[in-house]
Design an enzyme around this catalytic site. Sequence first.
Site, PDB file in Angstrom:
ATOM      1  N   SER A  44     -30.644 -17.058 -49.728  1.00  0.00           N
ATOM      2  CA  SER A  44     -30.583 -15.593 -49.773  1.00  0.00           C
ATOM      3  C   SER A  44     -29.367 -15.083 -50.551  1.00  0.00           C
ATOM      4  CB  SER A  44     -30.611 -14.993 -48.369  1.00  0.00           C
ATOM      5  OG  SER A  44     -29.519 -15.428 -47.607  1.00  0.00           O
ATOM      6  N   TRP A  45     -28.222 -15.768 -50.435  1.00  0.00           N
ATOM      7  CA  TRP A  45     -27.056 -15.346 -51.222  1.00  0.00           C
ATOM      8  C   TRP A  45     -27.315 -15.574 -52.705  1.00  0.00           C
ATOM      9  CZ3 TRP A  45     -21.444 -15.971 -49.130  1.00  0.00           C
ATOM     10  CH2 TRP A  45     -21.320 -15.290 -47.909  1.00  0.00           C
ATOM     11  N   ASP A  85     -26.402 -27.232 -52.266  1.00  0.00           N
ATOM     12  CA  ASP A  85     -26.485 -27.436 -50.816  1.00  0.00           C
ATOM     13  C   ASP A  85     -26.898 -28.869 -50.520  1.00  0.00           C
ATOM     14  OD1 ASP A  85     -26.662 -25.335 -48.258  1.00  0.00           O
ATOM     15  OD2 ASP A  85     -27.686 -27.241 -47.901  1.00  0.00           O
ATOM     16  N   PRO A 143     -30.704 -21.273 -47.103  1.00  0.00           N
ATOM     17  CA  PRO A 143     -32.005 -21.347 -47.781  1.00  0.00           C
ATOM     18  C   PRO A 143     -32.096 -20.579 -49.097  1.00  0.00           C
ATOM     19  CG  PRO A 143     -32.132 -19.753 -46.002  1.00  0.00           C
ATOM     20  CD  PRO A 143     -30.742 -20.337 -45.953  1.00  0.00           C
ATOM     21  N   ASP A 147     -21.004 -19.800 -47.887  1.00  0.00           N
ATOM     22  CA  ASP A 147     -21.496 -19.469 -46.553  1.00  0.00           C
ATOM     23  C   ASP A 147     -21.656 -20.777 -45.774  1.00  0.00           C
ATOM     24  OD1 ASP A 147     -22.327 -17.650 -44.612  1.00  0.00           O
ATOM     25  OD2 ASP A 147     -24.427 -17.812 -45.165  1.00  0.00           O
ATOM     26  N   ASP A 160     -24.111 -32.780 -51.726  1.00  0.00           N
ATOM     27  CA  ASP A 160     -23.012 -32.418 -50.836  1.00  0.00           C
ATOM     28  C   ASP A 160     -21.826 -31.911 -51.653  1.00  0.00           C
ATOM     29  OD1 ASP A 160     -20.910 -32.279 -49.038  1.00  0.00           O
ATOM     30  OD2 ASP A 160     -21.358 -34.191 -48.079  1.00  0.00           O
ATOM     31  N   PHE A 161     -21.553 -30.606 -51.550  1.00  0.00           N
ATOM     32  CA  PHE A 161     -20.495 -29.986 -52.343  1.00  0.00           C
ATOM     33  C   PHE A 161     -19.140 -30.657 -52.145  1.00  0.00           C
ATOM     34  CE2 PHE A 161     -16.989 -26.974 -52.780  1.00  0.00           C
ATOM     35  CZ  PHE A 161     -17.153 -26.585 -54.101  1.00  0.00           C
ATOM     36  N   LYS A 200     -16.627 -18.468 -45.652  1.00  0.00           N
ATOM     37  CA  LYS A 200     -16.895 -18.181 -44.242  1.00  0.00           C
ATOM     38  C   LYS A 200     -16.086 -19.131 -43.379  1.00  0.00           C
ATOM     39  CE  LYS A 200     -20.860 -19.469 -42.172  1.00  0.00           C
ATOM     40  NZ  LYS A 200     -22.296 -19.341 -41.853  1.00  0.00           N
TER      41      LYS A 200
END
Length: 194
Positions: free
Chosen positions: A36-37, A63, A34, A105, A80-81, A145
């Site tokens: 935060s990073w 995202d 959402p 992430d 979509d990356f 991640k």
Amino acid sequence: MNYRCRSAFKLLEIDEKHHILKPGFIVIDCGASPGSWTQIAVKKVNADGSDNNSVKGKVISIDRQLLYPIEGAIILGNTDFTEASSQDKVAKELGGAKVDCVLSDMAPNATGIPDLDHENIIKLCYSVLKFALKHSNVGGSVLVKLWQCGDTKQLISDMEKFYRSVKAIKPKSSRSDSAEIFLLGREFKGLKVT
């Protein structure tokens, strides 16, 4: 602290120890929702220009889900990356500039079948790694991640070909019962053109 989710503390902890985000840096945040990073990256690299005494950086966040605006960040939501056309959009936003830090992430939707879930998250990691190799400054970093699995050693080995150091990190803010870890590649060596 007004972060959009608690994963913010994982990045804060990693950056506090490894200093991967600095004023003036160009950062790509993959799987940013959402946000935060992205919030942390914007402040750390001064992408919002709030620190007049520091160089202004740039943060591009992407995202598959809708991402609400964050001041100082370029947001590519519903994108979509892993698709080549999406990475082209990111490259267009870079305008030929090289990246100092690629963050991910990202995690796939869990199927509950461990082998399949591990395969899917490893694919995401390689997608991020390939992008980082193509678009990073020499000396740049990549942070991905993943869930600990049999392919972790191979991914580390592949990253070590391109980064001077590769470290597996388990932040204290990550749940102790979680298989989640982060791999940090530091000091990108650059690609030799043959």
